[in-house]
Design an enzyme around this catalytic site. Sequence first.
Site, PDB file in Angstrom:
ATOM      1  N   VAL A  43      -4.251   6.720  -2.170  1.00  0.00           N
ATOM      2  CA  VAL A  43      -4.428   5.486  -1.408  1.00  0.00           C
ATOM      3  C   VAL A  43      -5.618   5.585  -0.459  1.00  0.00           C
ATOM      4  O   VAL A  43      -6.202   4.570  -0.068  1.00  0.00           O
ATOM      5  CB  VAL A  43      -3.129   5.171  -0.623  1.00  0.00           C
ATOM      6  CG1 VAL A  43      -2.898   6.210   0.483  1.00  0.00           C
ATOM      7  CG2 VAL A  43      -3.133   3.772  -0.038  1.00  0.00           C
ATOM      8  N   LYS A  44      -6.013   6.801  -0.103  1.00  0.00           N
ATOM      9  CA  LYS A  44      -7.070   6.994   0.892  1.00  0.00           C
ATOM     10  C   LYS A  44      -8.438   6.550   0.402  1.00  0.00           C
ATOM     11  O   LYS A  44      -9.358   6.364   1.217  1.00  0.00           O
ATOM     12  CB  LYS A  44      -7.113   8.458   1.321  1.00  0.00           C
ATOM     13  CG  LYS A  44      -5.824   8.967   1.941  1.00  0.00           C
ATOM     14  CD  LYS A  44      -5.542   8.335   3.287  1.00  0.00           C
ATOM     15  CE  LYS A  44      -4.373   8.998   3.990  1.00  0.00           C
ATOM     16  NZ  LYS A  44      -4.110   8.467   5.321  1.00  0.00           N
ATOM     17  N   ASP A  45      -8.599   6.371  -0.898  1.00  0.00           N
ATOM     18  CA  ASP A  45      -9.882   5.862  -1.406  1.00  0.00           C
ATOM     19  C   ASP A  45     -10.239   4.531  -0.750  1.00  0.00           C
ATOM     20  O   ASP A  45     -11.405   4.259  -0.447  1.00  0.00           O
ATOM     21  CB  ASP A  45      -9.818   5.638  -2.924  1.00  0.00           C
ATOM     22  CG  ASP A  45      -9.764   6.925  -3.713  1.00  0.00           C
ATOM     23  OD1 ASP A  45      -9.793   8.013  -3.099  1.00  0.00           O
ATOM     24  OD2 ASP A  45      -9.679   6.847  -4.950  1.00  0.00           O
TER      25      ASP A  45
END
Length: 325
Positions: A43-45
């Site tokens: 999700v950090k993308d």
Amino acid sequence: MQYAKNILETIGNTPLVKINTLTEEIPALVLAKCEQFNPGNSVKDRMAIKMIEDAEKAGLLKPGGTIVEGTSGNTGMGLALGAIIKGYKLICVIPDKQSQEKIDILRAVGAEVVVCPTAVEPEDPRSYYSVSHRLATETPGGWYVNQYHNLSNREAHYMTTGPEIWEQTEGKITHFVVGVGTGGTISGVGKYLKEKNPNIKIWGVDSYGSTLKAYHETGQINPDDIYPYITEGIGEDMIPENIDFDLIDGFVKVTDKDAAIYTRKLAKEEGIFVGNSAGAAIKGVLLLKEQFKEDDVVVVLFHDSGSRYVGKFFNEKWITEHGFQ
């Protein structure tokens, strides 16, 4: 022809997948937002690219500059993709409790990795918070990302993750459950969903050894709550500016053992190969089962891929040594 102009254009639009076996006792429909489908496998993308682009617009990150960040690994991977495509150098400062896979992957995509001790106070000059800030200051052209307090983090989820969940559920979502670390995901998604429907309940999953649940309930950091723990990617020993506690209806805490057990259960019983925080998140859903009714639609977010934890949570020797059978 249909193709992405570069890898960054493939971020987002991740699928919702029904959880079946593990949630048999829950009357509601439970759907997992599977963020391991992002190109950096987490999700950090989403927020990594948003933070880079906002820093460029503000003149904080200039051509040929160096991105510096303290990370548990996943934000570093998202930043690495941005650095590669946009032509920046990257220094990732990572606490030593993180898996070797995360360190190896960051190096594989060209990041310089500095490893720091986990069991020190945030203000300690050896902590990964302090070291990353120092390196950004000392490095010519350095820009300190500061994901915990950089509000572009939660804005990314307000702009992308929240709208995706709303559209994918056709506005029928009643509960959102997610592990909380920097607070960007729960706050960005929570803000968007509550603007659409104030009755949607937003639940955070915390770890034993973290102060977030206590702070939400009392407005105070309880030093007795803070001690080293094994679960990766969730929980904090300080309060990130990205967390908007007013949007959060409550927290549940999950033990290291349960997080490990349910990470493995997701792989073996649902065929969903995800990371340690996903195990904590689905256990959090089970702890909240009394909150759900038959017509409810519960969305739980799975942060990252299980490939980053093969040497730990999917390693039989490691599991036995820690008593996580």
